[in-house]
Design a protein around this motif. Sequence first.
Motif, PDB file in Angstrom:
ATOM      1  N   ASP A 108       0.854  -1.187   0.000  1.00 43.51           N
ATOM      2  CA  ASP A 108       0.000   0.000   0.000  1.00 43.51           C
ATOM      3  C   ASP A 108       0.889   1.235   0.000  1.00 43.51           C
ATOM      4  O   ASP A 108       2.118   1.112  -0.073  1.00 43.51           O
ATOM      5  N   LYS A 109       0.288   2.426   0.073  1.00 41.89           N
ATOM      6  CA  LYS A 109       1.104   3.649   0.014  1.00 41.89           C
ATOM      7  C   LYS A 109       1.993   3.791   1.248  1.00 41.89           C
ATOM      8  O   LYS A 109       3.033   4.433   1.204  1.00 41.89           O
ATOM      9  N   TYR A 110       1.599   3.137   2.355  1.00 40.77           N
ATOM     10  CA  TYR A 110       2.407   3.226   3.572  1.00 40.77           C
ATOM     11  C   TYR A 110       3.681   2.399   3.456  1.00 40.77           C
ATOM     12  O   TYR A 110       4.711   2.754   4.027  1.00 40.77           O
ATOM     13  N   ALA A 111       3.623   1.310   2.695  1.00 36.78           N
ATOM     14  CA  ALA A 111       4.841   0.535   2.429  1.00 36.78           C
ATOM     15  C   ALA A 111       5.801   1.364   1.577  1.00 36.78           C
ATOM     16  O   ALA A 111       7.009   1.350   1.795  1.00 36.78           O
ATOM     17  N   LEU A 112       5.260   2.094   0.616  1.00 34.88           N
ATOM     18  CA  LEU A 112       6.062   2.997  -0.208  1.00 34.88           C
ATOM     19  C   LEU A 112       6.659   4.102   0.664  1.00 34.88           C
ATOM     20  O   LEU A 112       7.840   4.448   0.551  1.00 34.88           O
ATOM     21  N   LEU A 113       5.850   4.623   1.547  1.00 34.75           N
ATOM     22  CA  LEU A 113       6.290   5.658   2.485  1.00 34.75           C
ATOM     23  C   LEU A 113       7.437   5.152   3.360  1.00 34.75           C
ATOM     24  O   LEU A 113       8.424   5.853   3.574  1.00 34.75           O
ATOM     25  N   GLU A 114       7.319   3.920   3.833  1.00 31.96           N
ATOM     26  CA  GLU A 114       8.371   3.342   4.668  1.00 31.96           C
ATOM     27  C   GLU A 114       9.678   3.215   3.901  1.00 31.96           C
ATOM     28  O   GLU A 114      10.742   3.583   4.404  1.00 31.96           O
ATOM     29  N   ILE A 115       9.603   2.716   2.673  1.00 31.02           N
ATOM     30  CA  ILE A 115      10.804   2.581   1.838  1.00 31.02           C
ATOM     31  C   ILE A 115      11.446   3.953   1.610  1.00 31.02           C
ATOM     32  O   ILE A 115      12.666   4.118   1.713  1.00 31.02           O
ATOM     33  N   TRP A 116      10.611   4.939   1.320  1.00 32.36           N
ATOM     34  CA  TRP A 116      11.107   6.296   1.075  1.00 32.36           C
ATOM     35  C   TRP A 116      11.824   6.844   2.307  1.00 32.36           C
ATOM     36  O   TRP A 116      12.925   7.388   2.209  1.00 32.36           O
ATOM     37  N   MET A 117      11.209   6.675   3.494  1.00 29.44           N
ATOM     38  CA  MET A 117      11.828   7.170   4.729  1.00 29.44           C
ATOM     39  C   MET A 117      13.130   6.444   5.025  1.00 29.44           C
ATOM     40  O   MET A 117      14.125   7.062   5.397  1.00 29.44           O
ATOM     41  N   ARG A 118      13.121   5.143   4.856  1.00 29.79           N
ATOM     42  CA  ARG A 118      14.335   4.362   5.110  1.00 29.79           C
ATOM     43  C   ARG A 118      15.467   4.798   4.168  1.00 29.79           C
ATOM     44  O   ARG A 118      16.607   4.924   4.595  1.00 29.79           O
ATOM     45  N   GLU A 119      15.127   5.003   2.895  1.00 25.00           N
ATOM     46  CA  GLU A 119      16.149   5.425   1.935  1.00 25.00           C
ATOM     47  C   GLU A 119      16.708   6.799   2.275  1.00 25.00           C
ATOM     48  O   GLU A 119      17.913   7.029   2.196  1.00 25.00           O
ATOM     49  N   LYS A 120      15.824   7.715   2.657  1.00 24.73           N
ATOM     50  CA  LYS A 120      16.279   9.059   3.057  1.00 24.73           C
ATOM     51  C   LYS A 120      17.238   8.982   4.240  1.00 24.73           C
ATOM     52  O   LYS A 120      18.291   9.610   4.262  1.00 24.73           O
ATOM     53  N   PHE A 121      16.843   8.202   5.227  1.00 22.59           N
ATOM     54  CA  PHE A 121      17.644   8.042   6.436  1.00 22.59           C
ATOM     55  C   PHE A 121      18.968   7.359   6.105  1.00 22.59           C
ATOM     56  O   PHE A 121      20.033   7.803   6.549  1.00 22.59           O
ATOM     57  N   HIS A 122      18.905   6.313   5.300  1.00 19.36           N
ATOM     58  CA  HIS A 122      20.107   5.579   4.902  1.00 19.36           C
ATOM     59  C   HIS A 122      21.092   6.511   4.183  1.00 19.36           C
ATOM     60  O   HIS A 122      22.290   6.512   4.474  1.00 19.36           O
ATOM     61  N   HIS A 123      20.588   7.314   3.256  1.00 23.31           N
ATOM     62  CA  HIS A 123      21.450   8.254   2.522  1.00 23.31           C
ATOM     63  C   HIS A 123      22.026   9.320   3.455  1.00 23.31           C
ATOM     64  O   HIS A 123      23.180   9.724   3.287  1.00 23.31           O
ATOM     65  N   ALA A 124      21.228   9.773   4.416  1.00 21.18           N
ATOM     66  CA  ALA A 124      21.720  10.774   5.372  1.00 21.18           C
ATOM     67  C   ALA A 124      22.862  10.201   6.208  1.00 21.18           C
ATOM     68  O   ALA A 124      23.880  10.871   6.431  1.00 21.18           O
ATOM     69  N   LEU A 125      22.712   8.967   6.659  1.00 23.58           N
ATOM     70  CA  LEU A 125      23.775   8.334   7.448  1.00 23.58           C
ATOM     71  C   LEU A 125      25.012   8.101   6.585  1.00 23.58           C
ATOM     72  O   LEU A 125      26.133   8.393   7.002  1.00 23.58           O
ATOM     73  N   LYS A 126      24.777   7.599   5.386  1.00 24.18           N
ATOM     74  CA  LYS A 126      25.882   7.296   4.469  1.00 24.18           C
ATOM     75  C   LYS A 126      26.684   8.549   4.123  1.00 24.18           C
ATOM     76  O   LYS A 126      27.903   8.498   3.988  1.00 24.18           O
ATOM     77  N   SER A 127      25.996   9.687   3.996  1.00 23.42           N
ATOM     78  CA  SER A 127      26.686  10.926   3.626  1.00 23.42           C
ATOM     79  C   SER A 127      27.567  11.461   4.758  1.00 23.42           C
ATOM     80  O   SER A 127      28.474  12.248   4.518  1.00 23.42           O
ATOM     81  N   GLN A 128      27.293  11.043   5.999  1.00 25.06           N
ATOM     82  CA  GLN A 128      28.076  11.548   7.133  1.00 25.06           C
ATOM     83  C   GLN A 128      29.060  10.540   7.696  1.00 25.06           C
ATOM     84  O   GLN A 128      29.803  10.853   8.617  1.00 25.06           O
ATOM     85  N   LEU A 129      29.046   9.322   7.140  1.00 27.99           N
ATOM     86  CA  LEU A 129      29.956   8.290   7.632  1.00 27.99           C
ATOM     87  C   LEU A 129      30.926   7.878   6.522  1.00 27.99           C
ATOM     88  O   LEU A 129      30.530   7.811   5.369  1.00 27.99           O
ATOM     89  N   PRO A 130      32.169   7.581   6.889  1.00 28.52           N
ATOM     90  CA  PRO A 130      33.101   7.079   5.873  1.00 28.52           C
ATOM     91  C   PRO A 130      32.568   5.784   5.259  1.00 28.52           C
ATOM     92  O   PRO A 130      31.916   4.995   5.940  1.00 28.52           O
ATOM     93  N   ALA A 131      32.860   5.558   3.997  1.00 30.20           N
ATOM     94  CA  ALA A 131      32.352   4.378   3.281  1.00 30.20           C
ATOM     95  C   ALA A 131      32.793   3.073   3.939  1.00 30.20           C
ATOM     96  O   ALA A 131      32.082   2.077   3.895  1.00 30.20           O
ATOM     97  N   THR A 132      33.956   3.091   4.544  1.00 29.74           N
ATOM     98  CA  THR A 132      34.494   1.875   5.165  1.00 29.74           C
ATOM     99  C   THR A 132      34.291   1.866   6.680  1.00 29.74           C
ATOM    100  O   THR A 132      35.087   1.293   7.407  1.00 29.74           O
ATOM    101  N   SER A 133      33.216   2.477   7.160  1.00 26.60           N
ATOM    102  CA  SER A 133      32.972   2.569   8.594  1.00 26.60           C
ATOM    103  C   SER A 133      32.884   1.198   9.249  1.00 26.60           C
ATOM    104  O   SER A 133      32.269   0.279   8.718  1.00 26.60           O
TER     105      SER A 133
END
Length: 198
Positions: A58-83
Amino acid sequence: MTILANKNDPRVKRTRQLLLQAFISLLEERQNIHSISVQDITERATVNRATFYAHFEDKYALLEIWMREKFHHALKSQLPATSTLQINTLRLLILAVFDFLALWQYHLKPADRQFVPFFEIALQQELQEVLLNWLNRVPSSVPICQEKVETTAQVISWAIFGPAIQWSRGDRTITKDAMAQYVLVVVIAGLSPAVTVT
């Protein structure tokens, strides 16, 4: 929860990306999750409803994926790739969580406050996955029970996420750096029975 099993198929990835982009563009226009329907998303993505439901429950599953991706990218942008699991990367991770939640609280629309618990669970689970990945890569001279590792990741994720949520909602009289240091001390103590953090 997604329906399709083969998420690595390029066609599946393209369609999911189309649906996500349609959702994001609608969200930017309407500024309200509640007012966006599956029909709106499929029309914008130029796919039919059956295709949508082949990818998302449903749209909430899409919403969850979107939020997770946003959060994942935010963490990835502030952490070294080889953390890996070290004090300095834990501190960066904690600060990244505080930053993301503060920004999220700032942009959260009153009409979407009903989705806050839903968002929080998705973000905490994403944080737990990052920690679990780090814990699984820690070299150990003795075998460590996987259940213990998973429980440690869960507990530590909440030890970070809980204070970050409270801080982001409050008046922030304590600085982000001070809060991160308090949390880091607790996290290191929590990790010590399972692994040695250097």
